[in-house]
Motif scaffolding. Sequence first.
Motif, PDB file in Angstrom:
ATOM      1  N   PHE A 112      -2.360  13.738  -1.482  1.00 19.93           N
ATOM      2  CA  PHE A 112      -1.730  12.519  -1.978  1.00 19.93           C
ATOM      3  C   PHE A 112      -1.825  11.412  -0.939  1.00 19.93           C
ATOM      4  O   PHE A 112      -1.785  11.674   0.260  1.00 19.93           O
ATOM      5  CB  PHE A 112      -0.264  12.795  -2.334  1.00 19.93           C
ATOM      6  N   ALA A 113      -1.927  10.178  -1.427  1.00 19.94           N
ATOM      7  CA  ALA A 113      -2.044   9.026  -0.531  1.00 19.94           C
ATOM      8  C   ALA A 113      -1.215   7.869  -1.059  1.00 19.94           C
ATOM      9  O   ALA A 113      -1.149   7.632  -2.268  1.00 19.94           O
ATOM     10  CB  ALA A 113      -3.505   8.590  -0.406  1.00 19.94           C
ATOM     11  N   VAL A 114      -0.607   7.147  -0.130  1.00 18.68           N
ATOM     12  CA  VAL A 114       0.046   5.879  -0.445  1.00 18.68           C
ATOM     13  C   VAL A 114      -1.034   4.807  -0.410  1.00 18.68           C
ATOM     14  O   VAL A 114      -1.760   4.677   0.578  1.00 18.68           O
ATOM     15  CB  VAL A 114       1.151   5.549   0.581  1.00 18.68           C
ATOM     16  N   VAL A 115      -1.155   4.055  -1.502  1.00 19.19           N
ATOM     17  CA  VAL A 115      -2.214   3.053  -1.586  1.00 19.19           C
ATOM     18  C   VAL A 115      -1.620   1.670  -1.807  1.00 19.19           C
ATOM     19  O   VAL A 115      -0.507   1.511  -2.307  1.00 19.19           O
ATOM     20  CB  VAL A 115      -3.222   3.374  -2.715  1.00 19.19           C
ATOM     21  N   ALA A 116      -2.390   0.665  -1.434  1.00 24.49           N
ATOM     22  CA  ALA A 116      -2.044  -0.723  -1.735  1.00 24.49           C
ATOM     23  C   ALA A 116      -2.447  -1.025  -3.175  1.00 24.49           C
ATOM     24  O   ALA A 116      -3.305  -0.355  -3.741  1.00 24.49           O
ATOM     25  CB  ALA A 116      -2.773  -1.655  -0.763  1.00 24.49           C
ATOM     26  N   PRO A 117      -1.846  -2.042  -3.792  1.00 24.53           N
ATOM     27  CA  PRO A 117      -2.193  -2.356  -5.181  1.00 24.53           C
ATOM     28  C   PRO A 117      -3.682  -2.596  -5.405  1.00 24.53           C
ATOM     29  O   PRO A 117      -4.207  -2.290  -6.478  1.00 24.53           O
ATOM     30  CB  PRO A 117      -1.374  -3.618  -5.466  1.00 24.53           C
ATOM     31  N   GLU A 118      -4.370  -3.109  -4.388  1.00 21.20           N
ATOM     32  CA  GLU A 118      -5.794  -3.391  -4.571  1.00 21.20           C
ATOM     33  C   GLU A 118      -6.668  -2.152  -4.380  1.00 21.20           C
ATOM     34  O   GLU A 118      -7.898  -2.226  -4.508  1.00 21.20           O
ATOM     35  CB  GLU A 118      -6.257  -4.483  -3.610  1.00 21.20           C
ATOM     36  N   GLY A 119      -6.065  -1.003  -4.064  1.00 23.25           N
ATOM     37  CA  GLY A 119      -6.827   0.234  -4.077  1.00 23.25           C
ATOM     38  C   GLY A 119      -7.180   0.820  -2.734  1.00 23.25           C
ATOM     39  O   GLY A 119      -7.830   1.866  -2.681  1.00 23.25           O
ATOM     40  N   PRO A 147      -0.609   4.922 -16.551  1.00 26.65           N
ATOM     41  CA  PRO A 147      -0.606   3.747 -15.670  1.00 26.65           C
ATOM     42  C   PRO A 147       0.677   2.938 -15.797  1.00 26.65           C
ATOM     43  O   PRO A 147       1.332   2.938 -16.848  1.00 26.65           O
ATOM     44  CB  PRO A 147      -1.823   2.946 -16.160  1.00 26.65           C
ATOM     45  N   PRO A 148       1.046   2.231 -14.720  1.00 28.83           N
ATOM     46  CA  PRO A 148       2.299   1.456 -14.703  1.00 28.83           C
ATOM     47  C   PRO A 148       2.161   0.140 -15.458  1.00 28.83           C
ATOM     48  O   PRO A 148       1.966  -0.925 -14.862  1.00 28.83           O
ATOM     49  CB  PRO A 148       2.541   1.231 -13.208  1.00 28.83           C
ATOM     50  N   ILE A 149       2.257   0.209 -16.754  1.00 31.96           N
ATOM     51  CA  ILE A 149       2.050  -0.963 -17.609  1.00 31.96           C
ATOM     52  C   ILE A 149       2.978  -2.111 -17.223  1.00 31.96           C
ATOM     53  O   ILE A 149       2.609  -3.291 -17.286  1.00 31.96           O
ATOM     54  CB  ILE A 149       2.271  -0.571 -19.087  1.00 31.96           C
ATOM     55  N   ARG A 150       4.189  -1.795 -16.783  1.00 32.03           N
ATOM     56  CA  ARG A 150       5.193  -2.827 -16.531  1.00 32.03           C
ATOM     57  C   ARG A 150       4.957  -3.633 -15.254  1.00 32.03           C
ATOM     58  O   ARG A 150       5.722  -4.551 -14.957  1.00 32.03           O
ATOM     59  CB  ARG A 150       6.586  -2.204 -16.516  1.00 32.03           C
ATOM     60  N   VAL A 151       3.910  -3.320 -14.493  1.00 31.04           N
ATOM     61  CA  VAL A 151       3.629  -4.143 -13.311  1.00 31.04           C
ATOM     62  C   VAL A 151       3.122  -5.527 -13.703  1.00 31.04           C
ATOM     63  O   VAL A 151       3.100  -6.438 -12.880  1.00 31.04           O
ATOM     64  CB  VAL A 151       2.603  -3.479 -12.361  1.00 31.04           C
ATOM     65  N   GLY A 152       2.711  -5.700 -14.944  1.00 31.29           N
ATOM     66  CA  GLY A 152       2.143  -6.972 -15.391  1.00 31.29           C
ATOM     67  C   GLY A 152       0.639  -6.874 -15.516  1.00 31.29           C
ATOM     68  O   GLY A 152      -0.016  -6.083 -14.838  1.00 31.29           O
ATOM     69  N   LYS A 153       0.091  -7.709 -16.393  1.00 31.85           N
ATOM     70  CA  LYS A 153      -1.328  -7.589 -16.723  1.00 31.85           C
ATOM     71  C   LYS A 153      -2.242  -7.825 -15.530  1.00 31.85           C
ATOM     72  O   LYS A 153      -3.238  -7.120 -15.353  1.00 31.85           O
ATOM     73  CB  LYS A 153      -1.690  -8.559 -17.850  1.00 31.85           C
ATOM     74  N   ASN A 154      -1.944  -8.811 -14.707  1.00 35.11           N
ATOM     75  CA  ASN A 154      -2.860  -9.127 -13.605  1.00 35.11           C
ATOM     76  C   ASN A 154      -3.000  -7.953 -12.651  1.00 35.11           C
ATOM     77  O   ASN A 154      -4.122  -7.563 -12.276  1.00 35.11           O
ATOM     78  CB  ASN A 154      -2.387 -10.372 -12.854  1.00 35.11           C
ATOM     79  N   VAL A 155      -1.871  -7.374 -12.245  1.00 34.55           N
ATOM     80  CA  VAL A 155      -1.904  -6.238 -11.315  1.00 34.55           C
ATOM     81  C   VAL A 155      -2.523  -5.023 -11.996  1.00 34.55           C
ATOM     82  O   VAL A 155      -3.359  -4.311 -11.418  1.00 34.55           O
ATOM     83  CB  VAL A 155      -0.493  -5.917 -10.796  1.00 34.55           C
ATOM     84  N   LEU A 156      -2.115  -4.772 -13.231  1.00 42.06           N
ATOM     85  CA  LEU A 156      -2.646  -3.618 -13.962  1.00 42.06           C
ATOM     86  C   LEU A 156      -4.153  -3.714 -14.121  1.00 42.06           C
ATOM     87  O   LEU A 156      -4.884  -2.747 -13.857  1.00 42.06           O
ATOM     88  CB  LEU A 156      -1.982  -3.529 -15.330  1.00 42.06           C
ATOM     89  N   HIS A 157      -4.643  -4.872 -14.535  1.00 41.90           N
ATOM     90  CA  HIS A 157      -6.083  -5.032 -14.748  1.00 41.90           C
ATOM     91  C   HIS A 157      -6.860  -4.878 -13.446  1.00 41.90           C
ATOM     92  O   HIS A 157      -7.924  -4.241 -13.424  1.00 41.90           O
ATOM     93  CB  HIS A 157      -6.369  -6.392 -15.389  1.00 41.90           C
ATOM     94  N   SER A 158      -6.346  -5.453 -12.374  1.00 38.88           N
ATOM     95  CA  SER A 158      -7.011  -5.303 -11.081  1.00 38.88           C
ATOM     96  C   SER A 158      -7.072  -3.836 -10.662  1.00 38.88           C
ATOM     97  O   SER A 158      -8.109  -3.343 -10.189  1.00 38.88           O
ATOM     98  CB  SER A 158      -6.272  -6.134 -10.024  1.00 38.88           C
ATOM     99  N   MET A 159      -5.961  -3.121 -10.842  1.00 37.24           N
ATOM    100  CA  MET A 159      -5.893  -1.706 -10.472  1.00 37.24           C
ATOM    101  C   MET A 159      -6.882  -0.880 -11.290  1.00 37.24           C
ATOM    102  O   MET A 159      -7.632  -0.062 -10.746  1.00 37.24           O
ATOM    103  CB  MET A 159      -4.471  -1.194 -10.701  1.00 37.24           C
TER     104      MET A 159
END
Length: 215
Positions: A112-119, A147-159
């Motif tokens: 397991f790894a802790v990651v930043a939103p950008e991957g 996937p964490p849908i509630r993070v918002g579309k911009n973050v979700l789509h980038s992820m």
Amino acid sequence: MAQHYFDSDPDAASRPSTADLVLPDLHLRLHTDRGVFSPDKVDLGTRVLLESVPAPPAEGRLLDLGCGYGPISLTMASRAPGAQVLGVDVNARAVGLARRNAAEHDLRNARFAVVAPEGGLAAEGGEGPAPAAEDLLGPFDAIWSNPPIRVGKNVLHSMLRTWLNRLTPEGVAHLVVQRHLGSDSLQKWLDAQGLPAERVASRAGFRVLAVRKAH
């Protein structure tokens, strides 16, 4: 400010608990805590995914995107003992719990790894060794995710763009998304990104999408 399970370092006071993952082929008691996703029980979407997906590849590299305390990762690791499973999450508390759960169930092929939103790899949290940064790049033979849908579309789509493009040419990702939280619009968006998606299961208001990279 309210804390969410997708915060990197939730400051909700710890209140350890457990949740049982019960599947036809598997029964795991998992450690949970406040400040992580669905701490009181394994959520319905995760169970729909795990009861709907085909068996993971017996070997290779498998990814759980947004692993939380590990129910999806540990199911992959149990069903495919010859594969290497990587679970990633932005939530350091969740990653620490996932490592503890893997150790207690002797699922040594799960890391397991802790990651930043950008991957990329983020600051570490929790117990146990972290994968190397290059391990996050894949390629992955399968990806399973609630996937964490509630993070918002911009973050979700980038992820999703970041991680789904780390599939092997023959790899398949399976995502579970609630219908009323936009599963159909997400499917259209994935298609437009060159990540063709097909609905392969529908149950209890959830859709399971199989996603591939366009060739």
